[in-house]
Design a protein around this motif. Sequence first.
Motif, PDB file in Angstrom:
ATOM      1  N   GLN A 216       0.826  -1.209   0.000  1.00 42.19           N
ATOM      2  CA  GLN A 216       0.000   0.000   0.000  1.00 42.19           C
ATOM      3  C   GLN A 216       0.861   1.261   0.000  1.00 42.19           C
ATOM      4  OE1 GLN A 216      -3.259   0.154  -0.229  1.00 42.19           O
ATOM      5  NE2 GLN A 216      -3.972  -1.894   0.258  1.00 42.19           N
ATOM      6  N   ASN A 220       0.068   5.033  -1.408  1.00 39.73           N
ATOM      7  CA  ASN A 220      -0.532   5.862  -0.363  1.00 39.73           C
ATOM      8  C   ASN A 220       0.256   7.139  -0.130  1.00 39.73           C
ATOM      9  OD1 ASN A 220      -2.657   4.175   0.225  1.00 39.73           O
ATOM     10  ND2 ASN A 220      -1.795   3.355   2.120  1.00 39.73           N
ATOM     11  N   GLN A 225      -1.065   6.129   4.819  1.00 37.85           N
ATOM     12  CA  GLN A 225      -0.203   5.062   5.315  1.00 37.85           C
ATOM     13  C   GLN A 225      -0.234   4.974   6.835  1.00 37.85           C
ATOM     14  OE1 GLN A 225       0.932   3.014   3.194  1.00 37.85           O
ATOM     15  NE2 GLN A 225       2.220   1.693   4.450  1.00 37.85           N
ATOM     16  N   LEU A 228      -3.372   3.203   7.722  1.00 41.61           N
ATOM     17  CA  LEU A 228      -3.244   1.764   7.455  1.00 41.61           C
ATOM     18  C   LEU A 228      -2.400   1.089   8.530  1.00 41.61           C
ATOM     19  CD1 LEU A 228      -3.675  -0.676   5.536  1.00 41.61           C
ATOM     20  CD2 LEU A 228      -1.541  -0.003   4.407  1.00 41.61           C
TER      21      LEU A 228
END
Length: 260
Positions: A216, A220, A225, A228
């Motif tokens: 990701q 991102n 991030q 996440l």
Amino acid sequence: MNESIRLSIENNIAYIRLNRPEVFNSFNREMALRLQQVLKDCETNSEVRALVLTGNGKAFCAGQDLKEVTSPELNPGFKKILDEHYNPIISLIRTIKKPIIAAVNGVAAGAGANIALACDIVLAHEKVSFIQAFSLIGLIPDSGGTFFLPRLIGFQKASALAMLGDKVSAQEAEKLGMIYKVLPLENFEDEVSQVALRLAQMPTLALGKIKEAFNQSLTNNLEEQLSLESKLQIEAAQTNDYAEGVSAFIEKRKPDFKGA
């Protein structure tokens, strides 16, 4: 039966061997589709906690079998080769939530090089070379090459290697950050197995979440991030492996992770 992909499972490690040594493990359609199936099987097999992708014979993989693409009877065409062969392989390597080692046992050229670079950890022995061979026959890097290579070694160096098609030694690849480590030729397989065993004995659910986070991070922004990381950390903290890791640390003993 001479299988194009050989699979063996030992100590919770799936050893996947490209097995067309007579053509330096270059891919034809059968081999590409077989590798996809083996990767899918390893993804769902609870016995498998780490994967090693390597080649039989002198090469890791020389990329596409050019005899297939120049044969009027066999040529599937580049759209099918990319959409049905290589792109699904790269997607599987990146989305399987288990660590995957590329054990580069010989030359890695073209798609073979880029399949290796898509793996989580790349180990190569001291005699190995990598080459983005595409431009030498009028093509562009595929199999994720234009995505991973600039991110691994920088835009300028990646552009030069892709355009010039220069060979890169294992030592130079390590220096550039293209691969993780160069290992001695004489005990290459043993040292690869040691790294794989270390991964297989770790909290593999957490390793899968590390992989997800790194994937990701390629698209991102910072705030996305951080969000996440929060989500995945909360999930990791709810696993049995986290509880075991903390207990083992407090009790000053070796943890016994189960990947759960």
